[in-house]
Structures are given as C-alpha cells and as structure tokens.
Scaffold this active site. Structure first.
Site, short mmCIF file in Angstrom:
data_model
loop_
_atom_site.label_atom_id
_atom_site.label_comp_id
_atom_site.label_asym_id
_atom_site.label_seq_id
_atom_site.Cartn_x
_atom_site.Cartn_y
_atom_site.Cartn_z
N ASP A 46 0.95 -1.48 -0.43
CA ASP A 46 0.07 0.04 -0.29
C ASP A 46 1.26 0.97 -0.03
OD1 ASP A 46 0.74 0.06 2.28
OD2 ASP A 46 -1.06 0.11 3.77
N SER A 47 2.57 1.31 0.05
CA SER A 47 3.26 2.25 -0.39
C SER A 47 2.98 3.03 -1.73
CB SER A 47 4.28 2.21 0.33
OG SER A 47 4.64 0.59 -1.18
N ASP A 85 -1.02 -6.15 -0.49
CA ASP A 85 -1.22 -5.78 1.30
C ASP A 85 -2.99 -5.35 1.15
OD1 ASP A 85 0.93 -4.69 3.38
OD2 ASP A 85 0.98 -3.05 2.17
N LYS A 115 -1.26 -9.46 2.25
CA LYS A 115 -0.22 -8.85 3.92
C LYS A 115 -0.46 -8.51 4.71
CE LYS A 115 3.47 -5.35 3.74
NZ LYS A 115 2.39 -4.81 4.65
N GLU A 117 -0.42 -5.58 8.52
CA GLU A 117 0.29 -4.92 8.85
C GLU A 117 -0.12 -5.06 10.81
OE1 GLU A 117 0.65 -0.95 8.23
OE2 GLU A 117 1.57 -1.08 6.24
N GLU A 183 10.44 -4.14 9.59
CA GLU A 183 10.41 -2.94 8.99
C GLU A 183 10.66 -1.92 9.86
OE1 GLU A 183 7.72 -0.90 6.55
OE2 GLU A 183 8.29 1.24 6.25
O1 KIV Z 1 4.25 -1.05 1.20
C1 KIV Z 1 4.51 -1.22 1.14
O2 KIV Z 1 5.33 -1.66 0.00
C2 KIV Z 1 5.25 -2.37 2.96
C3 KIV Z 1 6.70 -3.02 2.12
C4 KIV Z 1 7.74 -1.53 2.04
C5 KIV Z 1 7.31 -3.99 3.14
O3 KIV Z 1 4.79 -2.56 3.14
#
Ligand code: KIV
Length: 267
Positions: A46-47, A85, A115, A117, A183
């Site tokens: 989600d970056s 994510d 993923k 968090e 992270e």
């Molecule tokens: O959102 C993302 O790209 C991430 C990675 C940097 C681990 O969580």
C-alpha cells in the site's frame, strides 16, 4: 498451474540460508522486468498510496486500489510469488470483514497471499485467515499504517520497546503467518527475531541479519524523490535518467528531429 514460487518455498529458503529477494511492484511493465530479473516475492504494497498516488501516507488506499494494481502485477509476472497488502482500516474491523476482503483479493487479483500490518493485536485476525488456508505475510515494527500513533515514520523497538516487537513477531508466527516483514527496527533486534522464528523474516530498514530484504521499487530505481530514509539504496539514478530522456525527446519534438521517416507510415 503456473510455475510460480509457492508458500512452502519460503521456509525452505530459510532452512537453506538462501536470502529472499522481495521488491514492491504496482504495474504490469515493472512487474515483468522484476520477475525477469529473478525477484522471489513481488509485494503489491500500500506504499502505492505514496509513490504512485502521491499521498503523504498509505492511509487513503482502498481495497479496490489494491486489487486493481495486484491484477496488473500478476499479469506481468510468471515466476515470482505475489502478495497484496490489506489496506488501512480493514484489520480494525471484524475478522469476518477481513476474511471477505482477503477472499476478494485472492479471487479477483490472483495474488497468492495477503499482507497484514500489526503484531499481537491482529493475531486473531491472522489466524482466522491462515486457519482457512489464506496465506498471510505479516508485518511488524514500523508499520506505516500506524504512522499517526507513532508520531511519524520513526524507528520502533529501541531499548525497552524491543520486547514488544519480539512479542509481536512471535505472535504472528503462532497465528500462522508464513513470513514476516520487519520494518524500521534496530539491526540487532531484527537478527534476534530472525534467529528466534522458524518462519523467514524479510527486512526493510532492519539490517543485514534478516532472512531476506525488501525495497520499494521506486526507491531502488531512484525514481521517488519524496521521503529518503537512511535504509534506502538507490541502484540507479532513475529520476535523472527520466529527466534526461524526456528533455531530449522534448528538444527533438521542438526542433522537428523526431519523428523521422523510420517512425512514419508510408501511403
Ligand atoms: O507497503 C509497502 O510497500 C510495504 C513494504 C515497504 C514492506 O509494506
């Protein structure tokens, strides 16, 4: 059935002490290049809210955005494992809602895992997915979806706070995650966690003692000029190369040296 990497490959890589190569991806073209370059794990992070959409945080990203980008990454790749994510807000809700979202991700995007968090506080949610055979990549330490609670993108787990990050990592492993992203934590702590866990750890800003590493692709390629964290290594000056190429194109359009006959169609 494709010849992609699968969940059981990750603990095997750890057992063989073979570092796991993970890069984020958000679109077909880059996913294809990363896949051809031999990346093991393509993470649709989600970056993308920051590096693709231009927000200051990852919080505005929606589940539909994640599915849309993951579909493109899956179409662009053939061998890499693809994880998507779950965006901010989902894991604050009931396990049933998270389950529905994860099912949508796997059905609609073709990703092999989601993923999640968070640590001990989301362990039940992770378990409700893994107990239904939905693979989960966990993410502890500096979890960007908690940016407001942390007061910024700040290193976590220093001093006495180390035990909490360790407990989070142990909790997500017990909940059935197949790997965990560490992270923004001290390198020694990341090494300790990596030695303690059976599942592989994938570090970003967590030093060399992890079982693999992940970087945001726009950072790796030197394309993102927003945040420049200490842990980022830029392997090429992507911004400089793009500016140079596009100003050459602009010059050639203006002086009419592009296009020429070889770029034109005959009658
Ligand atoms: O959102 C993302 O790209 C991430 C990675 C940097 C681990 O969580």
């Amino acid at each position: 059935m494709s010849s992609r990497l699968t969940v059981p490959d990750f603990p095997r890589f750890k057992a063989e002490k073979r570092p796991i190569v993970c890069v984020t991806a958000y679109d077909y073209t880059l996913a294809r290049l990363l896949d051809e370059a031999g990346v093991d794990l393509l993470l649709v992070g989600d970056s993308l809210g920051m590096v693709v959409q231009g927000h200051d945080t990852t919080l505005p990203v929606t589940l539909d955005h994640m599915i849309y980008h993951t579909q493109a990454v899956v179409r662009g790749s053939r061998k890499a494992f693809v994880a998507c994510d779950l965006p901010f807000g989902l894991c604050h809700r009931s396990s049933e809602i998270v389950l529905e979202a994860a099912i949508r991700v796997l059905k609609e995007s073709g990703a092999q895992a989601v993923k999640v968090e968070g640590g001990a506080s989301v362990a039940d949610t992770i378990h409700s997915l893994t107990s239904r055979h939905i693979p989960v990549l966990a993410h502890v330490g500096l979890t960007p979806q908690s940016v407001h609670a942390f007061g910024g993108f700040k290193v976590q787990g220093r001093g006495e706070a180390a035990d909490k990050v360790l407990a989070d990592a142990v909790a997500v492993e017990a909940a059935g995650a197949f790997a965990v992203v560490l992270e923004g934590i001290p390198a020694k702590l990341a090494e300790r966690i990596s030695q303690r866990l059976i599942i592989p750890t994938i570090g970003i800003g967590a030093g060399p003692g992890c079982d693999g590493q992940v970087l945001v692709v726009y950072d790796l390629l030197g394309l993102y000029d927003g945040l420049k964290p200490k842990f980022v290594k830029r392997y090429i000056d992507g911004s400089g190369l793009v500016r140079q190429a596009v100003s050459l194109y602009a010059d050639e359009v203006r002086n009419r040296s592009f296009p020429v006959e070889e770029h034109s169609f005959s009658e």
